[in-house]
Design a protein around this motif. Sequence first.
Motif, mmCIF file in Angstrom:
data_model
loop_
_atom_site.group_PDB
_atom_site.id
_atom_site.type_symbol
_atom_site.label_atom_id
_atom_site.label_comp_id
_atom_site.label_asym_id
_atom_site.label_seq_id
_atom_site.Cartn_x
_atom_site.Cartn_y
_atom_site.Cartn_z
ATOM 1 N N GLU A 114 -27.383 41.559 136.967
ATOM 2 C CA GLU A 114 -28.121 40.126 137.335
ATOM 3 C C GLU A 114 -28.776 40.491 138.770
ATOM 4 N N GLU A 115 -27.953 41.081 139.617
ATOM 5 C CA GLU A 115 -28.511 41.429 141.064
ATOM 6 C C GLU A 115 -29.967 42.253 140.836
ATOM 7 N N ALA A 116 -29.965 43.210 139.848
ATOM 8 C CA ALA A 116 -31.121 44.105 139.742
ATOM 9 C C ALA A 116 -32.347 42.870 139.182
ATOM 10 N N VAL A 117 -31.918 42.205 138.507
ATOM 11 C CA VAL A 117 -33.062 41.085 137.885
ATOM 12 C C VAL A 117 -33.582 40.474 139.138
ATOM 13 N N MET A 150 -25.393 44.005 131.552
ATOM 14 C CA MET A 150 -26.088 43.118 130.322
ATOM 15 C C MET A 150 -26.772 44.190 129.416
ATOM 16 N N SER A 151 -27.222 43.776 128.469
ATOM 17 C CA SER A 151 -27.897 44.517 127.481
ATOM 18 C C SER A 151 -29.407 44.984 127.916
ATOM 19 N N GLU A 152 -29.977 45.934 127.424
ATOM 20 C CA GLU A 152 -31.249 46.159 127.915
ATOM 21 C C GLU A 152 -32.195 44.788 127.251
ATOM 22 N N LEU A 153 -31.988 44.493 126.232
ATOM 23 C CA LEU A 153 -32.960 43.181 125.955
ATOM 24 C C LEU A 153 -32.697 41.942 127.109
ATOM 25 N N GLU A 154 -31.493 41.671 127.148
ATOM 26 C CA GLU A 154 -31.097 40.695 128.125
ATOM 27 C C GLU A 154 -31.726 41.107 129.504
#
Length: 277
Positions: A114-117, A150-154
Amino acid sequence: MKLSGAGLGLRREMLPQLLPELPKEVDFWEVAPENWIPLGGRFQKQFAQCVAQQAFTTHGLSLSIGSTDPVDTNLVRDIKDFLNLHGIELYSEHLSYCSGNGHLYDLMPIPFTEEAVKHVSARIRQVQDILERPLVLENVSYYLAPDQQMSELEFIRAVLAESGCRMLLDVNNLYVNSINHQYDAYQFLQGLPSEKIVYGHIAGHYDEAEDLKVDTHGADVIEPVWDLLACAYELHGVFPTLLERDFNIPAIEVLLAEIARIKSLQATHAESVSKLG
């Protein structure tokens, strides 16, 4: 000019066999802007000759959108000027990074967190503000997944939603990752937001082992990847699709045969949709 149909990457060494008239079988072309921005003289004239004939898009190499280094705003402004000068609408890049206190000369995987997002999305918005157009990001091949939460898709869906960017769907990268990380490529395709896909890539790869594929863009496209492309059209509609071939480049006739196969798949799906309608 708007992208449609089947495209091919343009490399400087291909110009003598392509000009003065680009092959009509190719609907659009793609360049890495960093390879053309500093050029003048003969190459600049040849490139202007190319963009006057057919549609072009760009696929960058050094934006490093996932890096902790500051965004190279000078590069982004140069790319914006390049796009505007040649009437090119799209600038695509890789959902990865290639710098960290210096250039790493490879595409590194962003941690699926989430931090990377949030980090990546803020940088994407900064780039989009300068470009005054959406950034288009490609799903990349990766061989390690550090700190995966999290998954790659998520992760991809979250970045697309939070940043407002759009997607370049690389079907070969999807296939390579599905083998290397043991997930279902077709379920991955089903989870992608159709409205975000701007165009696609298809390419060949190298079989290091039965369970290890290496993305090289240096071989013919294999049947399972063609099957995935057909499925992508069924799920998301026909999108412009580009054949990548960066190494072991064969004669143009060989490349045009794969271009023809892309067009055949596109026509088949368009016809099936028309019958249903």
